[in-house]
Design a protein around this motif. Structure first.
Motif, short mmCIF file in Angstrom:
data_model
loop_
_atom_site.label_atom_id
_atom_site.label_comp_id
_atom_site.label_asym_id
_atom_site.label_seq_id
_atom_site.Cartn_x
_atom_site.Cartn_y
_atom_site.Cartn_z
N GLN A 66 -4.88 4.02 7.67
CA GLN A 66 -5.20 4.35 6.28
C GLN A 66 -5.26 5.87 6.14
O GLN A 66 -5.95 6.54 6.89
CB GLN A 66 -6.54 3.73 5.88
N SER A 121 0.83 -1.19 0.00
CA SER A 121 0.00 0.00 0.00
C SER A 121 0.87 1.24 0.00
O SER A 121 1.90 1.29 0.68
CB SER A 121 -0.93 0.01 1.21
N LYS A 151 -0.91 4.20 0.50
CA LYS A 151 -1.83 5.13 1.15
C LYS A 151 -2.02 4.78 2.63
O LYS A 151 -3.08 4.99 3.20
CB LYS A 151 -3.18 5.11 0.45
#
Length: 1774
Positions: free
Chosen positions: A560, A544, A546
């Protein structure tokens, strides 16, 4: 000891397990260094090879001994690690049902998901004033510690409650606040504590919601400061809130709800006042139906709404404001139903005349068109122009939700501000206690901005927590003066720096929010560029771009990035806010007056939680343009500032920590999920506390505790008087490694595991001792068995051996005969062979011996000649050697002597030429001369000393001569006195001789009486035998009938007795309840009366204050100087109701004519009541004289109760006069008059019915009275005849008459009742009773004779002592013990009437000297008991003699008021209260004794009857005095309770009365850090001494014996109740040995009762619950039979108390066994049908109803003299 040495066979360890987290196992063989595998045996029966880590080679955790499992404090565990903590919590939670556990300074609270009866007011009172380590862990103990430290250290306190959602944080904080409100009270009558508690339902309704984890989850953090004044009473509170979850207003996950207030509104929509809100079911609104769970099981939202409104009213939020709040909330619900329709992709619209929006605008008072327009458009501003642009449907929906959240947040803030205003106090706050209810560490699958802020706050709190724990450890080491090293603990400052420092996460987030085109992705890239690979705590997920990972103190959390920027901005459209500000609804603009949030025209998005801080009291001043800058503060910036403010507050206070644990995710009661518990323990810092403690010296013992516990490991020679040195010597032998322990000033500090090692040594030593005892006993048993078997075997062997011996003898005889024959034959054969061989042998020997003799002779001759030659040669050689040696020695001596002589000659020549030699010769002479001179000087000094002594001796001789002369004079006087005493002795000797003669005469009379008794006995036996024969004939005739009669009579008797007993008990209970109710009302009335006087004086002081800034006088101080007012009106002598009107109010004038008529009517009613009372008294006297049968007694009891109720009714009627004074118009007075007449009619009808019933009873009893009179006359004649007989014949005659009478009655009644068996049976029963009475009388006479003999011996002994000259030390009062020592008052020649005369103006002086200034310890201690009461009554008698009613009323009123004033001023002094209780009772008895009523004149002398009152009936004042005595008695009970309470727990439970019985277990940190310094422990002897002191004081004051018994009963009830309550709240006290200690202590209390002759006072029965609890601790608790025995034994304990004791039962030694859970369930099943109180604790404040039995005085009034020390010279005897 090395840790590896503990891993021996059978040692228990913990190993990791994927399911249970940790699993217990047992070693099958010893561990040796270098082993790679451990052989373990699991608890489920399997064997396991546990491989050690080859790198670390770390051994598994050791398990604590079973004796330490279930401890109150986790720091008391010897092995401090995660599995030990988890196991201890599980055992306490599952097995013992205990939800609270200490972990050092932390209270761990596990949510039981069940209502527990441990939060009542009785529990609060039990914990109030107690030390934290003395009681079992509880939230009340933490609250008490905070309250106590605030008062002691004068430092503000904080209670930090944290935990997961659903762990019980809010409930714990609520109970802590409730404790403060209950214990401290309020400083004013504004009920501040109720307001503080009322804030809870309001905040719960607007800030709590149902989640998947909790039905009442707090969705915000709050810090409540409870303010206290200088007396530490609550004066107000203030609340700060943090991170309100605004997103819940517009969105709820599945199975969750919005805030409670919305559902409460929907549930109450049908109320008339809520019609305008146009609400409906919760499923009709978008904001309340998303979760799909609008109802919580067991919760009625409509009732909760009523509670919320009631709390708002209590906090001063008016009905208008409440309806305004509800309008805004309803508007939010309707706003959520507003829908949008899309025109195109960039614009939307609201349908025309949209009903939800229309309702919203109506409720909010805003323009429909404007709101409709700005919900679908936004304003864009540039440098030169402003544009209005439509927005899409999604943007409009987000803008609507943002507006709803903003309104709700503003409303939440407004409510918090108004709650704070309601709780604010004008009084200056002296200190406060803060309660922080804040969310714990959170980690979910998706973590966003909310979790980031929450975990950031927990990082700060954890840092503060670690520093505080480390500081306490350091202070403890420094206090004990032991060397300490820096303990390594986890410092999370790097993590905090990562979040809040410059270029930290929050700083970069705020910077990105300022960027016009900032996004979550660009912010994430900045985070990666700034912190990735540069900070070890910051990581990037692999898959990821983000998200980011932060290593928090509890765990790694992945956040997140999506939504961070929007939630941090937290913006709403400015145009929408302006529309709301223009509302016609006045309340709505108030919400936005101080709006400091950023209002951006560019965006409108959903937001999460927003912080709400307390509004400062003074507005801050800043530069122009600063407001715009402040408006741009982000959520993160505001939260960081609020958090810093919170940390500053917490750092300025003393923190107390409560960690709430959620045991499972399914809300199952008392279900423990180990995995979830471990996660929370790691997250909340409990394990960090354990780690810090384990790094140092976690186990700590005082020297006395260590000595008591490990005395078994010491030898007798090791025990010294110095406990500290003894412990040092023993530890040096037991633990060679000195690093494993340290010696402090008062404690011994141990490393982790050392206490377990000592426990192992102790257990081994005890086990060895047990084995030795078992060995000895088993050996003794086997030896007894062996001796029995041996005895039996010897008997068998004796017979067998006898038979064998006989057979053997026969065999021997036969064998002997055969042997003889063989002998003679063999002898003959052998003899022949022997003779032939002998002849040949002799010939050979003769030749051989001759040859050998000749050879021996030749050898001897050669040896002799050789010896002669050697002798002469050796002598010649020796002589030659001797001569040579002698010559050499002589030569050497000559040479040596010559050399020595030359040296001496040379030395003498040199000395002859030296002069120094002469000087040395004279040195000795000079020394001798000096010595002689010194002796001469010493002799001169001795001569001078002797001369001085001679002079002194001459002076002493002269003084002694004078003294002897004075002694001679004194001896001459003594001689004269001795002559007088000799005469008295002679008279006493004559008296003794006379007594001896009387004794001899008595003996002769006794002997003759015994002879006559023997003859009489023989004659009686003959008569009895004759009667028996006759009775036998009668019995044979009526045998069958008598059997039937006996059975029926037995059944009837049992039935009647049971019924009588039950009715009697019920009547007694009813009577006691009524008395208790009445006395409680008196107590409450006196309290309210004192409060009224205090308030009145406070008002007076406030009105008379000269300056506004003058300091107000303390209420308690002013109350001491206030005087009670007592009305002299007859109608006010009963219970005076509390006046509720304010002092400043003006009373409405009354119609005086009607008032006087009513007063006259009330007086007539009083007179009628007096007549009724006299009539009832006469009836009662008749009933008492008639000796009614047993079955009539319940009717008499009923009549007494009816009389009491009638009396109460009459008493209530007298209170009407006071009520009349309160009425404000004539209509009310007329109604009162009508009601009074109806009451009068009712009383008259009741009186008539009572008269008729008593007349019927009197008719029935007159006949029996007549027969009793005849019998009485006959008995008097017999008695007169017996008195004329000589003493030895009286007993015989009386017995003869009695037997004759009984025989005649027997024959008479047998004939009379021949046809009526029931009457005959009743007659027989009465006859048996009379016989029993006669036997009892005979026994009493025997006892009297024995007593007289003993007294005679005492007299003889006393006379003997008088004969030896000690007559002056003996007084007649010492010979026979009496309750009150008789006082010999000399009678003057004048005949006094027992009255005292005083002038009217001297009344105040009389009251002052006799009551107000009389000191019980000073003047009054030498007075006649009750003398003030006698003096007052004699004064009343004189006023009665003068017929001066005003003087009587004035004197009685002043007396009562003065006694009240004295008790109010010195009401905490036991002697004062006891003294005036005794005098009040004596005064009451005097008023009764001399009232002239027949019932009280029975025991009077004729002279006393002449002194009765003649003009006034003071029955009403007797009632007032009785009420006053009740109040004094209750005050006495409170005083002695305050004195005894500090002693009871220490003396009855903690002190080791039987030395060596109670084992001392390791204690935790709480026990070591008591909040009150040890001021000396109380023992059982302290309690007994105090009880004896109370008893002696009461006896000295002449208190009635029956009243002393009631006081003793109350004292013992207090002791038993407080002891049992503490036992039920202290796990460390529930053991077998403590049960033995308690039973011993109770036996000592019973011995005290016997010694004071108070066994029949009922005091022992009050200790029955405590006795049964002690027995329950000692009995066997295993089988069903044991359960049955416990259920039958513990009938004075409730089911809750029995189960609590069994749950708390804790073994002190390893040989004791714990109570199994199945056994406790068996007990509960057996007791489920028992109907008893569910209350756990006894009511220690309960006061038994007191009675004052009439106790007349034998003291004659005319003989009383007034001591001069009283200062009553102005009164004269009449």
């Amino acid at each position: 000891m090395a840790a590896s040495q503990l891993y021996t066979k059978f040692a228990r360890v913990w190993i990791p397990d994927p399911e249970e987290v940790w699993k217990s196992a047992e070693l099958l063989k010893d561990y040796k260094p270098g082993d790679k595998v451990l052989l373990l045996h699991l608890e489920e029966g399997k064997d396991l090879e546990y491989r050690l880590d080859p790198k670390t080679k770390e051994l598994p955790h050791l398990r604590n001994p079973d004796i330490l499992v279930g401890e109150n404090d986790l720091t008391a565990l010897s092995y401090l690690h995660e599995p030990a903590v988890l196991h201890n919590l599980r055992v306490r939670f599952i097995d013992s049902k205990l939800i609270y556990t200490y972990c050092g300074i932390v209270l761990v609270a596990i949510n039981p998901y069940e209502q527990l009866p441990i939060y009542g007011e009785d529990i609060i009172n039990a914990y109030s004033g107690q030390n934290m380590g003395d009681m079992d862990p509880h939230i009340f103990a933490v609250a008490e510690e905070a309250y106590k430290q605030m008062a002691r250290d004068e430092r503000n306190q904080s209670i930090i409650v944290s935990g997961e959602s659903g762990a019980g944080k809010t409930v714990s904080a609520k109970y802590a606040m409730r404790y403060f409100a209950t214990v401290s009270g309020s400083a004013s009558e504004a009920n501040v504590e109720e307001k503080v508690l009322a804030s809870n339902p309001i905040m719960e309704s607007i800030g709590n919601a149902k989640t998947t984890r909790n039905d009442n989850s707090s969705r915000f953090g709050k810090y409540i400061e409870i303010g206290f004044d200088k007396r530490y009473r609550i004066i107000g509170a203030n609340m700060r809130t943090y991170l309100l979850e605004k997103s819940r207003v517009v969105f709820q996950a599945e199975e969750e709800r919005n805030y409670h207030i919305f559902y409460q509104l929907c549930a109450s929509a049908k109320l008339p006042e809520f019609k305008i809100l146009r609400l409906g079911n919760a499923n009709h609104f978008h904001y309340t139906k998303q979760g799909g769970s609008p109802v919580i099981e067991g919760i009625d939202d409509a009732k909760e709404m009523a509670h919320t409104r009631q709390a708002c009213t209590l906090l001063g939020i008016s009905e208008n404001y409440q309806m305004g709040i509800f309008r805004i909330l309803a508007g939010i619900l309707h706003l959520g139903n507003v829908g949008f329709t899309s025109r195109d992709s960039d614009s939307c619209a609201i349908p025309p005349k949209h009903e939800p929006l229309s309702i919203f605008c109506d409720l909010m008072g805003v323009n429909y068109e404007e709101m409709c327009h700005w919900l679908c458009h936004r304003k864009l501003a540039t440098a030169t122009e402003t544009y209005i642009k439509p927005i899409s449907k999604l943007q409009a929906t987000n803008a609507r939700d943002a507006l709803a959240k903003h309104i709700y947040a503003k409303l939440f803030n407004w409510i918090v501000d108004h709650v704070n205003q309601a709780l604010h106090s004008a009084v200056k706050q002296h200190s406060f206690i803060g309660v922080l209810d804040i969310y714990g560490f959170e980690t979910f699958e998706i973590n966003s901005f909310e979790q980031f802020c929450i975990n950031y706050a927990n990082e700060k709190l954890q840092q503060q927590f670690n520093l505080h724990v480390f500081k306490l450890e350091q202070e403890e080491y420094m206090k004990e003066q032991i060397p300490w090293t820096l303990i390594d603990f986890y410092d999370n400052q790097p993590c905090i720096n990562l979040i809040e420092s410059k270029l930290g996460i929050l700083d970069l987030l705020d910077e990105e929010c300022k960027m016009p085109k900032g996004t979550d992705d660009t912010w994430a890239q900045k985070l990666y560029n700034t912190h990735l690979n540069k900070c070890a705590l910051f990581e990037k997920p692999r898959l990821s771009n983000k998200a980011f990972i932060i290593q928090h103190f509890a765990d790694k959390v992945e956040y997140q990035c999506e939504g961070f920027l929007e939630k941090n901005k937290d913006t709403v459209f400015e145009e929408q806010i302006k529309v709301l500000k223009s509302s016609k609804f006045k309340m709505l603009p108030e919400l936005f007056q101080d709006d400091e949030k950023a209002i951006s025209p560019t965006s409108a998005t959903s937001s999460g939680r927003t912080p709400l801080t307390r509004i400062p009291a003074k507005p801050t001043k800043g530069r122009p343009g600063q407001t715009a800058k402040e408006h741009k503060k982000t959520v993160g910036h505001q939260f960081r500032n609020s958090l810093h403010l919170l940390m500053e507050t917490l750092n300025a206070t003393t923190p107390h920590y409560v960690r709430c644990i959620k045991p499972n995710d399914f809300k199952f009661p008392f279900t423990f999920d180990e995995k979830r518990a471990v996660q929370q323990l790691r997250a909340c810092g409990v394990l960090e506390t354990i780690r810090i403690s384990a790094a140092g010296f976690p186990s700590r013992w005082t020297y006395q505790e260590f000595f008591s516990r490990y005395r078994v490991l010491m030898k007798q020679k090791d025990v010294l008087s110095d406990r500290k040195q003894t412990c040092k010597n023993v530890l040096e032998n037991l633990i060679p490694d000195k690093d494993k322990y340290q010696f402090g000033k008062t404690k011994i500090f141990f490393r982790a595991g050392q206490v377990a090692y000592l426990e192992k040594l102790r257990a081994d030593k005890l086990r060895a001792a047990c084995i030795r005892i078992q060995k000895t006993i088993r050996g003794w048993l086997q030896r007894k068995k062996y001796l029995r078997m041996r005895k039996a075997a010897i008997t068998v062997q004796r017979y067998v051996r006898g038979y064998q011996a006989r057979c053997y003898a026969k065999f021997l005889r036969r064998t002997k005969a055969a042997t003889i024959i063989q002998k003679y034959w063999r002898m003959y054969v052998v003899h022949r062979k022997y003779k032939s061989k002998r002849a040949a042998t002799i010939v050979l020997q003769s030749y051989l011996r001759g040859y050998l003799a000749r050879n021996r002779y030749r050898k001897i001759l050669r040896d002799h000649k050789a010896v002669i030659i050697q002798k002469w040669v050796r002598g010649w050689l020796a002589r030659i050697h001797y001569k040579r040696s002698l010559h050499a020695v002589i030569y050497l001596q000559c040479c040596l002597r010559r050399m020595l002589a030359k040296r001496e000659l040379k030395k003498l020549k040199i000395e002859a030429r030296s002069v120094e030699r002469y000087k040395k010769l004279h040195i000795g002479m000079e020394n001798k001369i000096m010595q002689l001179q010194r002796k001469v000087d010493e002799q001169n000094k001795d001569y001078k000393c002797l001369m001085e002594k001679l002079t002194n001796l001459e002076g002493v001789y002269n003084s002694e001569t004078e003294k002897l002369r004075s002694d001679l004079v004194r001896l001459q006087l003594s001689e004269e006195e001795a002559k007088i005493a000799t005469g008295r002795v002679l008279s006493l000797q004559e008296e003794v001789a006379k007594l001896r003669k009387d004794l001899e005469q008595t003996r002769s009379e006794k002997k003759s009486i015994e002879e006559r008794a023997d003859r009489y006995k023989q004659e009686t036996e003959q008569v009895v035998s004759t009667l028996k024969e006759e009775n036998t004939l009668l019995k044979q005739e009526k045998e069958a009938l008598n059997l039937l009669i006996v059975e029926q009579a037995k059944e009837m008797t049992e039935t009647m007795e049971k019924k009588l007993v039950e009715e009697t008990k019920q009547l007694e209970l009813d009577l006691n309840d009524e008395r208790l109710r009445y006395q409680n009302l008196l107590n409450e009335f006196s309290r309210l009366e004192e409060r009224y006087d205090d308030l009145k004086e406070e008002m007076t002081v406030m009105l008379n204050v000269p300056k506004p800034g003058h300091k107000r006088t303390d209420s308690t101080h002013s109350s001491n100087e206030s005087e009670y007012t007592f009305s002299t009106e007859i109608g006010e002598t009963e219970d005076i109701p509390l006046r509720t009107e304010e002092p400043s109010e003006k009373k409405v004038p009354l119609d005086m004519s009607l008032f006087l008529k009513l007063q006259k009517r009330v007086t007539e009613l009083e007179q009628e009541k007096q007549v009724m009372q006299d009539e009832l008294d006469r009836k009662e006297e008749q009933v008492l004289r008639s000796k009614a049968k047993e079955e009539e007694r319940p009717q008499i009891r009923g009549a007494e109760l009816e009389y009491e109720s009638l009396k109460n009714t009459m008493t209530d009627a007298t209170v009407l006069l006071e009520d009349v004074q309160k009425m404000k118009d004539k209509g009310e007075i007329a109604q009162a008059y009508i009601g009074l007449k109806e009451t009068n009619r009712l009383l008259e009808s009741q009186l008539q019915s009572q008269k008729r019933s008593y007349e019927n009873e009197a008719e029935a009893l007159r006949g029996e009275i007549q027969s009793l009179k005849e019998e009485n006359n006959r008995q008097q004649q017999l008695l007169a005849q017996n008195l004329q007989l000589p003493p030895e014949a009286r007993i015989e005659a009386s017995l003869q008459h009695e037997i004759t009478r009984l025989t005649n009655e027997n024959l008479y009644f047998e004939e009379l009742y021949a046809d009526d068996p029931k009457k005959y049976q009743s007659y027989r029963i009465s006859l048996y009773k009379r016989m029993i009475d006669l036997m009892e009388q005979l026994e009493k006479q025997d006892k009297t004779v024995r007593k007289l003999k003993k007294q005679l011996k005492v007299f003889a002994k006393k006379i003997g002592e008088l004969e030896v000259g000690q007559m002056e030390n003996i007084s007649p009062g010492q010979i026979i013990d009496e309750p009150i020592r008789p006082v010999n008052i000399p009678r003057k020649e004048k005949d006094f009437q027992g009255m005292l005369e005083y002038k009217k103006e001297d009344e105040q002086k009389l009251v002052k000297n006799l009551i107000l200034e009389l000191k019980p310890r000073g003047v009054a201690v030498n007075l006649i008991p009750g003398l003030p009461a006698y003096i007052l009554f004699m004064c009343v008698r004189h006023a009665d003699y003068l017929n001066d009613d005003q003087k009587v009323r004035s004197l009685l009123t002043s007396t009562i008021n003065s006694i009240k004033k004295v008790l109010k001023k010195r009401g905490d002094d036991f002697e004062t209260v006891s003294f005036w209780l005794s005098n009040t009772c004596r005064f009451l008895h005097c008023l009764k004794q001399y009232s002239g009523e027949e019932g009280f004149m029975k025991h009077n002398t004729s002279r006393q009857n002449e002194h009765c009152l003649t003009n006034f009936d003071l029955a009403e004042y007797r009632q007032v005095l009785s009420d006053l005595a009740i109040q004094i008695y209750q005050q006495l009970v409170r005083v002695l309770e305050n004195i005894l309470q500090p002693m009871i727990v220490s003396g009855m439970l903690e002190h080791e009365t039987i030395q060596g019985v109670s084992g001392v277990k390791p204690t935790g940190l709480r026990k070591r850090t008591s909040s009150i310094a040890d001021e000396g422990t109380y023992t059982l002897d302290s309690i007994l001494r105090q009880l004896s002191s109370f008893h002696s004081v009461m006896c000295q004051h002449g208190m009635d014996p029956e009243l002393i018994k009631q006081v003793a009963k109350q004292m013992f009830y207090i002791v038993g109740a407080i002891t049992l309550n503490n036992l039920l709240l202290r796990k460390d006290m529930c053991s077998w040995s403590k049960g033995m200690q308690i039973r011993y202590n109770v036996s000592q209390l019973e011995e005290w009762l016997r010694d004071k002759n108070l066994m029949n006072s009922g005091a022992k029965e009050t200790l029955e619950p405590l006795i049964q609890a002690a027995q329950l601790l000692q009995v066997k608790k295993k089988t069903d039979d044991d359960a049955e025995a416990i259920c039958s034994m513990c009938n004075a304990l409730t089911t809750a108390q029995i189960v609590k004791v069994l749950n708390l039962y804790t073994p002190v030694n390893e040989f004791e066994e714990r109570v199994s859970v199945s056994f406790i369930r068996t007990i509960q099943m057996r007791l489920r049908d028992r109907k008893d109180s569910p209350q756990l604790l006894m009511d220690a404040k309960h006061i038994f109803p007191v009675t004052f039995p009439f106790n007349p005085s034998s003291l004659a009034l005319e003989t009383i003299q007034i001591p001069a020390s009283l200062g009553l010279g102005f009164i004269s005897r009449v």
